[in-house]
Design a protein around this motif. Structure first.
Motif, short mmCIF file in Angstrom:
data_model
loop_
_atom_site.label_atom_id
_atom_site.label_comp_id
_atom_site.label_asym_id
_atom_site.label_seq_id
_atom_site.Cartn_x
_atom_site.Cartn_y
_atom_site.Cartn_z
N TYR A 1 0.83 -1.21 0.00
CA TYR A 1 0.00 0.00 0.00
C TYR A 1 0.87 1.26 0.00
CZ TYR A 1 -3.14 3.64 1.68
OH TYR A 1 -3.85 4.81 1.82
N ARG A 2 1.90 1.26 0.82
CA ARG A 2 2.76 2.44 0.89
C ARG A 2 3.57 2.63 -0.38
NH1 ARG A 2 5.18 2.79 6.98
NH2 ARG A 2 6.40 4.46 5.99
N MET A 3 3.94 1.54 -1.02
CA MET A 3 4.60 1.65 -2.33
C MET A 3 3.67 2.33 -3.33
SD MET A 3 7.72 0.53 -2.91
CE MET A 3 7.62 0.15 -4.65
N ALA A 4 2.41 1.87 -3.35
CA ALA A 4 1.43 2.45 -4.27
C ALA A 4 1.21 3.93 -3.98
CB ALA A 4 0.11 1.68 -4.17
N ARG A 5 1.08 4.29 -2.72
CA ARG A 5 0.84 5.69 -2.36
C ARG A 5 2.02 6.57 -2.76
NH1 ARG A 5 -3.03 7.73 -2.67
NH2 ARG A 5 -2.82 9.33 -1.06
N ALA A 6 3.24 6.07 -2.54
CA ALA A 6 4.43 6.85 -2.89
C ALA A 6 4.50 7.08 -4.40
CB ALA A 6 5.69 6.14 -2.40
N LEU A 7 4.23 6.03 -5.17
CA LEU A 7 4.26 6.16 -6.63
C LEU A 7 3.12 7.06 -7.12
CD1 LEU A 7 5.04 2.44 -7.49
CD2 LEU A 7 6.56 4.38 -7.87
N ASP A 8 1.98 6.95 -6.45
CA ASP A 8 0.81 7.77 -6.80
C ASP A 8 1.11 9.25 -6.57
OD1 ASP A 8 -1.69 7.84 -7.84
OD2 ASP A 8 -2.68 6.82 -6.19
N ARG A 9 1.69 9.56 -5.42
CA ARG A 9 2.02 10.96 -5.11
C ARG A 9 3.07 11.50 -6.07
NH1 ARG A 9 1.27 9.23 0.34
NH2 ARG A 9 3.45 8.60 0.46
N LYS A 10 4.04 10.66 -6.41
CA LYS A 10 5.09 11.08 -7.34
C LYS A 10 4.48 11.41 -8.70
CE LYS A 10 9.39 9.50 -9.46
NZ LYS A 10 10.32 8.36 -9.65
N ALA A 11 3.57 10.57 -9.15
CA ALA A 11 2.92 10.81 -10.45
C ALA A 11 2.11 12.09 -10.42
CB ALA A 11 2.03 9.61 -10.80
N ALA A 12 1.44 12.35 -9.29
CA ALA A 12 0.59 13.54 -9.17
C ALA A 12 1.40 14.83 -9.20
CB ALA A 12 -0.22 13.47 -7.88
N HIS A 13 2.67 14.78 -8.75
CA HIS A 13 3.48 15.99 -8.68
C HIS A 13 4.38 16.18 -9.89
CE1 HIS A 13 2.31 15.78 -4.41
NE2 HIS A 13 2.45 17.08 -4.45
N GLU A 14 4.42 15.17 -10.76
CA GLU A 14 5.26 15.31 -11.94
C GLU A 14 4.56 16.18 -12.97
OE1 GLU A 14 6.16 11.39 -13.25
OE2 GLU A 14 7.89 11.17 -11.93
N ASP A 15 5.32 17.03 -13.63
CA ASP A 15 4.74 17.93 -14.63
C ASP A 15 4.34 17.19 -15.88
OD1 ASP A 15 5.07 20.08 -12.99
OD2 ASP A 15 7.06 20.57 -13.74
N GLU A 16 5.18 16.26 -16.33
CA GLU A 16 4.87 15.55 -17.57
C GLU A 16 3.92 14.40 -17.30
OE1 GLU A 16 8.96 13.03 -17.84
OE2 GLU A 16 9.02 15.18 -18.21
#
Length: 603
Positions: A181-196
Motif C-alpha cells: 500500500y505504501r509503495m502504491a501511495r508513494a508512486l501515486d504521489r510522485k505521479a501527481a506531482h510530476e509535470d509531464e
C-alpha cells in the motif's frame, strides 16, 4: 529442530504468519488445533521430545494459554530450539516482561531466527535505540523476512534515508500488504506531482501494488483501487472493491459506493451507504445525504445533514447550508454560511457570497470576494469579474478575466473573448475561441462562428448544365446547430439558405419557427415566401407582425398591399409607419408612397 523459527509474529497480537515461499514443517499445519494432534504432541512432549515441546508450546501460545505454554517453551529453549526461544520472547512480552523477552529474542536472533531479529529490532526502536534497531531489523530483512524488511524501511523512511524505498519494495514483493500500500501511495504521489504525463507503466505499477494490498485485505488499498477503476470506466469492478473496503469499515469507500449506485439510478441503496459513511464521520457522505433530502423537499433533514458535514470538518457543509438558505429566501443566513465557508477557503462559497452582495447592490464588497475566488481557481468567479469590469467599461481588465475563465473551459467566457477578438480584427483568435464556445453548447457562439466562416465562403460552383451544385458547408452546419438550440437569427439564416437552394418547405419551417419566437426578420421573410407562392393575404399577416415589432420593410410591404387593394387610408398609415422605422432607403420610398396616397385621398 527449528520448527517455529521462521514463524513471524505480528507484534503485540499473538498472530503468526507464514513467510511466502516456504513449506510448513511438521507441527505447522492447519490441523494444529485438532484434538488428536494435540494429544500426540502432549505424549511426545512428556517423553522429552524437544520438537514436540516447541510446537505444542507455540500452539498453546497462539491459543492464549500462556501458563500452559511457558514451561514447554522454556524446556525447548533450554534444549537449544531457537524457535522456542523466539516464542518464549513473545510470551514474556505479552506478560509485560519486555527486557527478559528481548534477552530470549537476542538468543534466537544470534542463532539465526529472522523473526526474533525483527522482534528485537522493534523492541529497540520502541526504546529509542535506533542504531540497535537498525542493526537487528537489517539482519531480519537480509534473511528475507517481510516484517523485518517493512520495519527497516519504516525506520529508514522516518530518518529520510534513501535506502527506505529498496526495503519497502522488498517487503511488498514478499507479500507485506502495508508495504504494498505504501509503495502504491508513494508512486501515486510522485505521479501527481510530476509535470509531464505519467507513463502507462507507472500507472500499471501503482495499480499492481494497490491490487496486491487490497487482495490481502487492506481496506484503504481497496478504496484507491476502486477509484482507479472508476476513473477508467470499469464501474462493476470498482464497485466490488468499494464494497469490500466499505464492509471492512472504510467510510470513504462507503461514500464512493453510494455515488456509484446513485449514478446507476439506485438512489435508495446509495442513501444506505451514505448513511453508513456519514455515521462514521464522513463529511462528503453527509453532504450527499443533505443534497438528496433537499431534492425531495425535506429541507429540515437536509439542513441537519449539512450541519453534520460541517461538524465533520467539511466546509462544503457551510456552502450547502448557504445554498439552502438562499433558495428559501433567507438571504441574511445564506450570507452568514457563505462567509463561513469562504473564510475557510471555499472558492465557490466566495463566488456565491460575491453574487449575493452584488445582487444587494454592494459592488465594492463583492469584487474582493470575486477576486479571491478567481485566484483560488473558480472559473465562474473569473467570468463574473469579467462581467463586472465590462459593466464599468473597463474592457481590458474584463478581457483578461474572460481569457482566464475561457482557458479553463468556460463556454460563455470563450464567447466573450471571441467577440472581443472579432472587434479587434483578430479573426484567427476569434475563430479559435468561438469554436470553443460553440463546441461547449453556446448557440450564440455557434451562430457567430458560422458568420465568420460564411464571410469566407466562395461562391458556389455552377454545374456544367447551369444548375447550382449545393453541398452543405461547415458554416451551414453551425447555423443549423445554433438554430436547433433556438437562436432566432440562425433560424432565419438557415431559412434563407434553404430558400436559396429551392427548398421552400424547409425555408418556411425555419422562418415560422423564428417568427413565432419573436424574430421580426423571420416574420418578414416568411411573408416574402408566402407572397411569392401566391398567398398574399397570409403574407400580410406576418408582415403586420414584423412591422409591429419595428420592421420598416414589412411596414412598406403592407402599405403597398393595402394600396393595391384600394384601402388607401390603411396604406397611408403603414407608409407613415415605414417612414418612422426606416432605414433611409425604405423611408424615402415610403415617404413618396405616403404623399401619393394622401393626394389620392384628398382628391
Amino acid at each position: 529442530m527449528d520448527v517455529m523459527g521462521d514463524k513471524a509474529t505480528l507484534f503485540k497480537t499473538g498472530r503468526f504468519v507464514q513467510p511466502p515461499g516456504e513449506e510448513p514443517t511438521r507441527g505447522e499445519t492447519n490441523d494444529m488445533g485438532d484434538d488428536a494432534e494435540e494429544v500426540r504432541l502432549r505424549l511426545a512432549a512428556e517423553s522429552g521430545e524437544n520438537e514436540a515441546m516447541s510446537v505444542l508450546g507455540a500452539m498453546l501460545l497462539r491459543r492464549g494459554d500462556l501458563d500452559g505454554a511457558e514451561p514447554l517453551l522454556r524446556a525447548a529453549t533450554a534444549a537449544g530450539d531457537r524457535a522456542a526461544a523466539n516464542n518464549l520472547g513473545v510470551l514474556l512480552h505479552q506478560r509485560g516482561y519486555a527486557e527478559e523477552a528481548a534477552g530470549w529474542w537476542r538468543i534466537a536472533a544470534v542463532a539465526g531466527s529472522a523473526a526474533a531479529a525483527h522482534a528485537l529490532g522493534r523492541h529497540h526502536r520502541e526504546r529509542g535505540d535506533e542504531p540497535a534497531a537498525e542493526y537487528w531489523l537489517r539482519q531480519s530483512a537480509e534473511q528475507g523476512h517481510a516484517l523485518g524488511a517493512y520495519a527497516l524501511a519504516d525506520l529508514l523512511e522516518h530518518r529520510g534515508d534513501a535506502g527506505a524505498g529498496h526495503w519497502m519494495r522488498a517487503a511488498a514483493e514478499r507479500g507485506h500488504r502495508e508495504a504494498a500500500y505504501r509503495m502504491a501511495r508513494a508512486l501515486d504521489r510522485k505521479a501527481a506531482h510530476e509535470d509531464e504525463a505519467t507513463g502507462d507503466n507507472a500507472v500499471e505499477e501503482v495499480e499492481q501494488w494497490y491490487r496486491q494490498a487490497a487482495a490481502r485485505g487492506h481496506r484503504r488499498a481497496a478504496l484507491h483501487l476502486g477509484a482507479i477503476l472508476e476513473k477508467r470506466g470499469e464501474l462493476k469492478e470498482a464497485g466490488r472493491w468499494y464494497l469490500t473496503s466499505a464492509k471492512d469499515g472504510e467510510p470513504r469507500a462507503a461514500c464512493a459506493l453510494g455515488f456509484l449506485l446513485r449514478d446507476a439510478g439506485d438512489t435508495e441503496s446509495a442513501a444506505v451507504w451514505w448513511l453508513r459513511a456519514a455515521q462514521d464521520g464522513d463529511g462528503n457522505a453527509a453532504n450527499a445525504l443533505g443534497a438528496l433530502h433537499a431534492e425531495r423537499g425535506e429541507t429540515q433533514t437536509a439542513e441537519r445533514w449539512y450541519r453534520a458535514a460541517l461538524d465533520a470538518g467539511d466546509d462544503n457543509g457551510a456552502y450547502n447550508l448557504g445554498l439552502l438558505c438562499a433558495e428559501q429566501g433567507r438571504t441574511a443566513q445564506a450570507e452568514q454560511w457563505y462567509r463561513r465557508a469562504a473564510y475557510a477557503g471555499h472558492r465557490e462559497a466566495a463566488n456565491a457570497l460575491a453574487i449575493l452582495l452584488l445582487q444587494g447592490g454592494d459592488t465594492t464588497g463583492a469584487e474582493p470576494w470575486f477576486s479571491k475566488a478567481a485566484e483560488a481557481g473558480s472559473v465562474d468567479a473569473a467570468f463574473n469579474l469579467g462581467i463586472l469590469h465590462a459593466g464599468r467599461g473597463e474592457n481590458r481588465a474584463a478581457l483578461r478575466w474572460y481569457e482566464q475563465a475561457a482557458a479553463a473551459g468556460h463556454t460563455e467566457a470563450a464567447l466573450q473573448v471571441g467577440i472581443a477578438r472579432l472587434r479587434e480584427g483578430d479573426e484567427q483568435q476569434a475563430e479559435r475561441h468561438l469554436r470553443c464556445a460553440a463546441g461547449g453548447g453556446s448557440a450564440e457562439g455557434a451562430y457567430r462562428l458560422a458568420t465568420v466562416l460564411d464571410a469566407r465562403r466562395p461562391p458556389e460552383p455552377a454545374h456544367e448544365l447551369g444548375e447550382t451544385v449545393h453541398e452543405k458547408t461547415e458554416c451551414e452546419e453551425w447555423y443549423e446547430r445554433a438554430a436547433t438550440q433556438g437562436h432566432r437569427r440562425a433560424q432565419v439564416r438557415v431559412g434563407m439558405l434553404a430558400a436559396a437552394r429551392g427548398d421552400v418547405v424547409e425555408a418556411a419551417r425555419w422562418y415560422k419557427t423564428a417568427a413565432e419566437a419573436g424574430s421580426r426578420n423571420g416574420a418578414f421573410n416568411l411573408g416574402l415566401l408566402l407572397a411569392r407562392e401566391g398567398s398574399e393575404p397570409e403574407a400580410a399577416v406576418w408582415w403586420a407582425r414584423a412591422a409591429d415589432a419595428g420592421h420598416g420593410r414589412a411596414a412598406l410591404r403592407l402599405a403597398l398591399v393595402y394600396a393595391r387593394r384600394g384601402e388607401l387610408a390603411e396604406g397611408q398609415k403603414w407608409a407613415a409607419r415605414a417612414v418612422e422605422l426606416g432605414p433611409a432607403e425604405v423611408a424615402e420610398r415610403a415617404g413618396r408612397l405616403r404623399d401619393a396616397l394622401r393626394e389620392e385621398l384628398s382628391a
